[in-house]
Write a protein that holds these residues in place. Structure first.
Motif, PDB file in Angstrom:
ATOM      1  N   VAL A 120      49.224 -52.076 113.718  1.00 24.74           N
ATOM      2  CA  VAL A 120      48.007 -52.884 113.799  1.00 24.74           C
ATOM      3  C   VAL A 120      48.285 -54.388 113.731  1.00 24.74           C
ATOM      4  CG1 VAL A 120      45.821 -53.431 112.667  1.00 24.74           C
ATOM      5  CG2 VAL A 120      46.463 -51.059 113.061  1.00 24.74           C
ATOM      6  N   PRO A 121      49.149 -54.879 112.833  1.00 22.50           N
ATOM      7  CA  PRO A 121      49.404 -56.337 112.827  1.00 22.50           C
ATOM      8  C   PRO A 121      49.926 -56.861 114.159  1.00 22.50           C
ATOM      9  CG  PRO A 121      50.221 -55.336 110.805  1.00 22.50           C
ATOM     10  CD  PRO A 121      49.845 -54.202 111.713  1.00 22.50           C
ATOM     11  N   ILE A 122      50.767 -56.089 114.844  1.00 24.73           N
ATOM     12  CA  ILE A 122      51.276 -56.524 116.146  1.00 24.73           C
ATOM     13  C   ILE A 122      50.165 -56.500 117.192  1.00 24.73           C
ATOM     14  CG2 ILE A 122      52.756 -55.768 118.064  1.00 24.73           C
ATOM     15  CD1 ILE A 122      54.921 -55.177 116.035  1.00 24.73           C
ATOM     16  N   LEU A 123      49.301 -55.494 117.131  1.00 26.36           N
ATOM     17  CA  LEU A 123      48.177 -55.448 118.077  1.00 26.36           C
ATOM     18  C   LEU A 123      47.263 -56.655 117.900  1.00 26.36           C
ATOM     19  CD1 LEU A 123      47.193 -51.656 117.903  1.00 26.36           C
ATOM     20  CD2 LEU A 123      48.702 -52.784 119.555  1.00 26.36           C
ATOM     21  N   ILE A 124      46.959 -56.979 116.659  1.00 22.20           N
ATOM     22  CA  ILE A 124      46.075 -58.116 116.384  1.00 22.20           C
ATOM     23  C   ILE A 124      46.736 -59.420 116.819  1.00 22.20           C
ATOM     24  CG2 ILE A 124      45.078 -59.497 114.515  1.00 22.20           C
ATOM     25  CD1 ILE A 124      43.384 -57.124 115.199  1.00 22.20           C
ATOM     26  N   GLU A 125      48.001 -59.591 116.482  1.00 22.77           N
ATOM     27  CA  GLU A 125      48.691 -60.823 116.873  1.00 22.77           C
ATOM     28  C   GLU A 125      48.754 -60.955 118.391  1.00 22.77           C
ATOM     29  OE1 GLU A 125      50.214 -64.458 116.370  1.00 22.77           O
ATOM     30  OE2 GLU A 125      49.448 -63.155 114.779  1.00 22.77           O
ATOM     31  N   GLY A 126      48.963 -59.825 119.087  1.00 22.84           N
ATOM     32  CA  GLY A 126      48.960 -59.850 120.548  1.00 22.84           C
ATOM     33  C   GLY A 126      47.623 -60.287 121.113  1.00 22.84           C
ATOM     34  N   LEU A 127      46.526 -59.782 120.522  1.00 19.45           N
ATOM     35  CA  LEU A 127      45.201 -60.200 120.980  1.00 19.45           C
ATOM     36  C   LEU A 127      44.984 -61.692 120.752  1.00 19.45           C
ATOM     37  CD1 LEU A 127      42.776 -57.334 119.870  1.00 19.45           C
ATOM     38  CD2 LEU A 127      43.950 -57.641 122.050  1.00 19.45           C
ATOM     39  N   LYS A 128      45.464 -62.205 119.629  1.00 19.51           N
ATOM     40  CA  LYS A 128      45.304 -63.633 119.354  1.00 19.51           C
ATOM     41  C   LYS A 128      46.026 -64.471 120.399  1.00 19.51           C
ATOM     42  CE  LYS A 128      44.547 -63.289 114.350  1.00 19.51           C
ATOM     43  NZ  LYS A 128      45.098 -63.558 112.994  1.00 19.51           N
ATOM     44  N   ARG A 129      47.180 -64.003 120.856  1.00 18.34           N
ATOM     45  CA  ARG A 129      47.931 -64.751 121.862  1.00 18.34           C
ATOM     46  C   ARG A 129      47.248 -64.710 123.223  1.00 18.34           C
ATOM     47  NH1 ARG A 129      52.797 -62.183 119.483  1.00 18.34           N
ATOM     48  NH2 ARG A 129      53.599 -63.657 117.950  1.00 18.34           N
ATOM     49  N   LEU A 130      46.358 -63.734 123.412  1.00 18.49           N
ATOM     50  CA  LEU A 130      45.644 -63.615 124.683  1.00 18.49           C
ATOM     51  C   LEU A 130      44.240 -64.208 124.625  1.00 18.49           C
ATOM     52  CD1 LEU A 130      46.650 -59.960 125.692  1.00 18.49           C
ATOM     53  CD2 LEU A 130      47.642 -62.101 126.531  1.00 18.49           C
ATOM     54  N   GLU A 131      43.854 -64.790 123.490  1.00 16.78           N
ATOM     55  CA  GLU A 131      42.491 -65.315 123.346  1.00 16.78           C
ATOM     56  C   GLU A 131      42.189 -66.408 124.354  1.00 16.78           C
ATOM     57  OE1 GLU A 131      40.414 -65.150 119.215  1.00 16.78           O
ATOM     58  OE2 GLU A 131      42.406 -65.989 118.895  1.00 16.78           O
ATOM     59  N   TYR A 132      43.208 -67.179 124.739  1.00 18.60           N
ATOM     60  CA  TYR A 132      42.984 -68.294 125.669  1.00 18.60           C
ATOM     61  C   TYR A 132      42.408 -67.833 126.998  1.00 18.60           C
ATOM     62  CZ  TYR A 132      47.018 -67.019 128.534  1.00 18.60           C
ATOM     63  OH  TYR A 132      47.888 -66.370 129.382  1.00 18.60           O
ATOM     64  N   ARG A 133      42.566 -66.560 127.340  1.00 22.17           N
ATOM     65  CA  ARG A 133      42.065 -66.054 128.617  1.00 22.17           C
ATOM     66  C   ARG A 133      40.535 -66.015 128.652  1.00 22.17           C
ATOM     67  NH1 ARG A 133      45.093 -61.804 131.589  1.00 22.17           N
ATOM     68  NH2 ARG A 133      47.316 -62.179 131.337  1.00 22.17           N
ATOM     69  N   GLY A 134      39.909 -65.996 127.484  1.00 24.30           N
ATOM     70  CA  GLY A 134      38.461 -65.869 127.421  1.00 24.30           C
ATOM     71  C   GLY A 134      38.044 -64.417 127.231  1.00 24.30           C
ATOM     72  N   TYR A 135      37.059 -64.167 126.346  1.00 23.57           N
ATOM     73  CA  TYR A 135      36.587 -62.809 126.085  1.00 23.57           C
ATOM     74  C   TYR A 135      35.279 -62.886 125.321  1.00 23.57           C
ATOM     75  CZ  TYR A 135      38.353 -63.506 121.308  1.00 23.57           C
ATOM     76  OH  TYR A 135      38.575 -63.992 120.047  1.00 23.57           O
ATOM     77  N   ASP A 136      34.547 -61.762 125.309  1.00 22.10           N
ATOM     78  CA  ASP A 136      33.293 -61.727 124.566  1.00 22.10           C
ATOM     79  C   ASP A 136      33.214 -60.562 123.591  1.00 22.10           C
ATOM     80  OD1 ASP A 136      32.665 -59.603 126.416  1.00 22.10           O
ATOM     81  OD2 ASP A 136      32.050 -61.163 127.814  1.00 22.10           O
ATOM     82  N   SER A 137      34.247 -59.714 123.556  1.00 19.19           N
ATOM     83  CA  SER A 137      34.336 -58.675 122.526  1.00 19.19           C
ATOM     84  C   SER A 137      35.796 -58.252 122.413  1.00 19.19           C
ATOM     85  CB  SER A 137      33.450 -57.467 122.859  1.00 19.19           C
ATOM     86  OG  SER A 137      33.879 -56.842 124.052  1.00 19.19           O
ATOM     87  N   CYS A 138      36.109 -57.549 121.334  1.00 22.17           N
ATOM     88  CA  CYS A 138      37.492 -57.138 121.118  1.00 22.17           C
ATOM     89  C   CYS A 138      37.509 -55.867 120.276  1.00 22.17           C
ATOM     90  CB  CYS A 138      38.302 -58.246 120.441  1.00 22.17           C
ATOM     91  SG  CYS A 138      37.545 -58.940 118.957  1.00 22.17           S
ATOM     92  N   GLY A 139      38.643 -55.172 120.286  1.00 19.83           N
ATOM     93  CA  GLY A 139      38.706 -53.936 119.516  1.00 19.83           C
ATOM     94  C   GLY A 139      40.116 -53.395 119.424  1.00 19.83           C
ATOM     95  N   VAL A 140      40.307 -52.503 118.459  1.00 16.47           N
ATOM     96  CA  VAL A 140      41.588 -51.832 118.208  1.00 16.47           C
ATOM     97  C   VAL A 140      41.297 -50.363 117.935  1.00 16.47           C
ATOM     98  CG1 VAL A 140      43.477 -51.577 116.543  1.00 16.47           C
ATOM     99  CG2 VAL A 140      42.805 -53.847 117.319  1.00 16.47           C
ATOM    100  N   ALA A 141      42.160 -49.476 118.440  1.00 17.92           N
ATOM    101  CA  ALA A 141      42.092 -48.052 118.111  1.00 17.92           C
ATOM    102  C   ALA A 141      43.486 -47.557 117.760  1.00 17.92           C
ATOM    103  CB  ALA A 141      41.522 -47.245 119.274  1.00 17.92           C
ATOM    104  N   VAL A 142      43.573 -46.643 116.774  1.00 22.61           N
ATOM    105  CA  VAL A 142      44.859 -46.103 116.342  1.00 22.61           C
ATOM    106  C   VAL A 142      44.736 -44.591 116.136  1.00 22.61           C
ATOM    107  CG1 VAL A 142      45.581 -48.237 115.215  1.00 22.61           C
ATOM    108  CG2 VAL A 142      44.362 -46.491 113.889  1.00 22.61           C
ATOM    109  N   HIS A 143      45.907 -43.961 116.084  1.00 21.72           N
ATOM    110  CA  HIS A 143      46.000 -42.558 115.698  1.00 21.72           C
ATOM    111  C   HIS A 143      46.242 -42.548 114.194  1.00 21.72           C
ATOM    112  CE1 HIS A 143      47.493 -38.441 115.371  1.00 21.72           C
ATOM    113  NE2 HIS A 143      47.010 -38.221 116.589  1.00 21.72           N
ATOM    114  N   GLN A 144      45.272 -42.034 113.420  1.00 18.45           N
ATOM    115  CA  GLN A 144      45.356 -42.106 111.958  1.00 18.45           C
ATOM    116  C   GLN A 144      44.860 -40.797 111.353  1.00 18.45           C
ATOM    117  OE1 GLN A 144      43.351 -45.543 110.349  1.00 18.45           O
ATOM    118  NE2 GLN A 144      43.857 -45.059 108.228  1.00 18.45           N
ATOM    119  N   ASP A 145      45.714 -40.150 110.580  1.00 16.50           N
ATOM    120  CA  ASP A 145      45.352 -38.907 109.883  1.00 16.50           C
ATOM    121  C   ASP A 145      44.830 -37.844 110.839  1.00 16.50           C
ATOM    122  OD1 ASP A 145      46.022 -40.155 107.460  1.00 16.50           O
ATOM    123  OD2 ASP A 145      43.979 -40.955 107.238  1.00 16.50           O
ATOM    124  N   GLY A 146      45.481 -37.741 111.998  1.00 20.30           N
ATOM    125  CA  GLY A 146      45.130 -36.709 112.963  1.00 20.30           C
ATOM    126  C   GLY A 146      43.875 -36.965 113.761  1.00 20.30           C
TER     127      GLY A 146
END
Length: 622
Positions: free
Chosen positions: A14-40
């Protein structure tokens, strides 16, 4: 535009996913999200706020896992709302009671046949919770899933029409992410060092900066299977069958995070003031004029062409429109400039001896890439791009390239990318003039001297900022503006109007000054400021007559004039004097105060300068 990050890792990703999104913020966006495989199960967090707020929600909800995908969305289908934000989950007829779903998916691009696919999937018992075309893909993969996610994604891609880059994982197959691309960029990152065995996906290598520099650029039709310690790439052939494919692993030193603002209020202001350095860097390797500046084999290509076709969008289109004047007056070669999004949808007359030139800051502009491919399909195979990203799809698609060195441009409204594009196009003009016998040694030396002096000349223009700020206070109270230019400065007027409307939301139009009497003069009142680009060139006296037409109707003029243009300030006529006249390269100087005017007007109006509403930095969909 939309950004994708995905990963399979031995650790919490998750920290790498979030940091990656921050590096792409300059492109412009109006929503964001993360999904993971957790506890099956599938777990996700989505937000219509910034990535920083999403990060807080993730920490609160304790979302973590070693397999995950993340996304920043720029709305196309469906309003900017949480239920339309990615990642999307499948909701099939066989879903477990209380389950979040089986398939998680993020998507860049547009699926053109989503309506018919939606109808088919509803008939099969799938429930839709969004208005997006993306949710269709998630349900389609779920419908085709039979225990092997790679097979399901490959078969799903055969049903999709349009452009897409997707990243998918399944509840029933932990430690596995599938990616696929067709018409939208997607890269694979190979983990090294303490991340050996981890694998990553992203829409841009910048998202993986600091994580890995081992990058594979996936090609059209590729589907990639990421697992711990294993990567498998397949490509679809013309018959729709998939076979193993080998792709080169490149070492890419992407920028690790957004640049520091330093003393500047916004990235746009910083990037305006970075233009002297960006121009100097773009010229750094230029010791003389030669076709080989554009790649091996350029001389033979330049020798065998008899026309130029420029394809571009937005600001890049205006740089191409400026270059048309240079190419025809200096290189003596017929040149046409087409808006890329229009070019492939009309009948045109192809000429195999045309040099097709594409211009793009990102090198991923969907309309321009599509127009390039269309030109090639018509038999125009001589291609060249002026681009700011050496690893981009545009560079890979073209025979020749001139890579500008503007550096990362974070502000949505392009500034330093535009001026460095003009530098690259002027070098192209000189190289073509040389090959065609229209550039003497003396002329080459004069042009090179002017080019090398450009950074100093632009620095002198930037010193005019206090005067421009005073004007911006007047503009901030207006709702309409008119921009005028003549000759090769008409595209600069167009660019100035675009900048003002992009970030201040003031309606602005630009016209050739000679066209005033043919309609626009009807708009001129004291409430309509008229900005004029007035270099001391052959059209100056004609331009002065146009200014008098404005004054006679009570219009208020704001003129950027060369020092020797003999235009004096008076009531209703405001003049800022440029430091020097710069001949053919004058457009590069005159656009800078227009950038400053737009920037400071937007600041005075309190708009979001770096992320203007409804706009995105890299336009990767039609």
């Amino acid at each position: 535009m939309c950004g994708i990050v995905g990963a399979v890792s031995k650790k919490n990703i998750v920290p790498i996913l979030i940091e990656g999104l921050k590096r792409l913020e300059y492109r412009g966006y109006d929503s964001c999200g993360v999904a993971v495989h957790q506890d099956g199960e599938l777990r996700r967090a989505r937000s219509t706020a910034r990535v920083a707020e999403l990060d807080v929600n993730i920490a609160t909800d304790k979302v973590q896992g070693g397999t995950g995908i993340a996304h920043t969305r720029w709305a196309t289908h469906g309003a900017p709302a949480v239920h339309n934000a990615h990642p999307h989950f499948s909701h099939g007829p066989k879903a477990r009671e209380g389950s979040a779903g089986r398939i998680a998916l993020v998507h860049n691009g547009i699926i053109e046949n989503h309506d018919e696919l939606r109808a088919e999937l509803i008939a099969k018992g799938y429930a839709f919770t969004s208005q997006t075309d993306t949710e269709v893909i998630a349900h389609l993969v779920d419908h085709l899933y039979d225990g092997d996610l790679l097979d399901a994604v490959q078969r799903a891609c055969l049903h999709l029409k349009g452009a897409y880059a997707i990243a998918v994982f399944c509840r029933d197959e932990p430690n596995r992410v599938i990616g696929a691309r067709e018409g939208s960029p997607l890269v694979l990152g190979i983990g090294t060092g303490d991340r050996a065995g981890d694998h990553f996906l992203a829409s841009d290598a910048m998202a993986l900066a600091g994580v890995t520099d081992q990058i594979v650029y996936l090609e059209e039709g590729d589907v990639v299977d990421l697992q711990l310690g294993k990567v498998w790439i397949t490509q679809r052939n013309a018959e729709g069958r998939y076979a193993a494919a080998q792709r080169e692993v490149r070492t890419v030193h992407a920028h690790s995070g957004a640049a520091e603002l330093g003393p500047y209020r916004h990235y746009m202001q910083k990037e305006i003031f970075e233009q002297p350095k960006a121009i100097a860097d773009t010229l750094d390797a230029v010791n003389g004029i030669s076709p080989e500046l554009f790649g091996d084999g350029a001389y033979s290509i330049f020798k065998n062409i008899d026309s130029v076709l420029i394809l571009a969008c937005g600001t890049s289109y205006y740089s191409g429109s400026t270059a048309k004047y240079w190419l025809e007056s200096i290189a003596k070669i017929p040149t046409s400039v087409e808006i890329a999004s229009e070019y492939r949808y009309r009948d045109s007359v192809p000429n195999p001896r045309t040099l097709v030139v594409t211009i793009s800051q990102s090198g991923e502009t969907a309309d321009t890439i599509a127009a390039l491919k269309h030109a090639r399909s018509l038999g125009m195979t001589h291609t060249l791009t002026v681009c700011n990203v050496s690893t981009s799809a545009m560079v890979r698609e073209c025979e020749l390239a001139y890579i500008t060195r503007a550096g990362v441009e974070i502000g949505v409204a392009s500034t330093k990318a535009f001026t460095t594009q003009l530098v690259g196009l002027f070098l192209l003009t000189l190289a073509l003039a040389q090959v065609r016998g229209h550039l003497s040694d003396e002329q080459e030396a004069e042009h090179l001297k002017a080019l090398r002096h450009l950074p100093v000349a632009v620095q002198a223009v930037l010193a005019l900022e206090p005067q421009v700020i005073a004007w911006s206070e007047e503009f901030a109270r207006k709702e309409n503006a008119l921009f005028l230019g003549r000759g090769l400065h008409y595209p600069i007027a167009l660019e100035g109007a675009l900048k003002l409307k992009e970030i201040s939301y003031i309606h602005a139009e630009a016209y050739p000054a000679g066209e005033l009497k043919h309609g626009p003069l009807a708009l001129v009142t004291a409430a309509m400021p008229v900005v004029t680009v007035a270099p001391n060139d052959a059209l100056l006296e004609k331009l002065k007559s146009n200014l008098q037409e404005v004054r006679a109707r009570g219009g208020e003029l704001f003129v950027f004039a060369d020092g020797d243009s003999r235009i004096e300030s008076s009531e209703g006529l405001h003049v800022i004097r440029m430091p020097e006249h710069y001949g053919a390269l004058s457009p590069i100087l005159h656009v800078v105060p227009l950038q400053l005017l737009a920037y400071h007007t937007a600041c005075a109006r309190g708009t979001d300068v770096d992320k203007p509403r409804n706009l995105a930095k890299s336009v990767t969909v039609e």
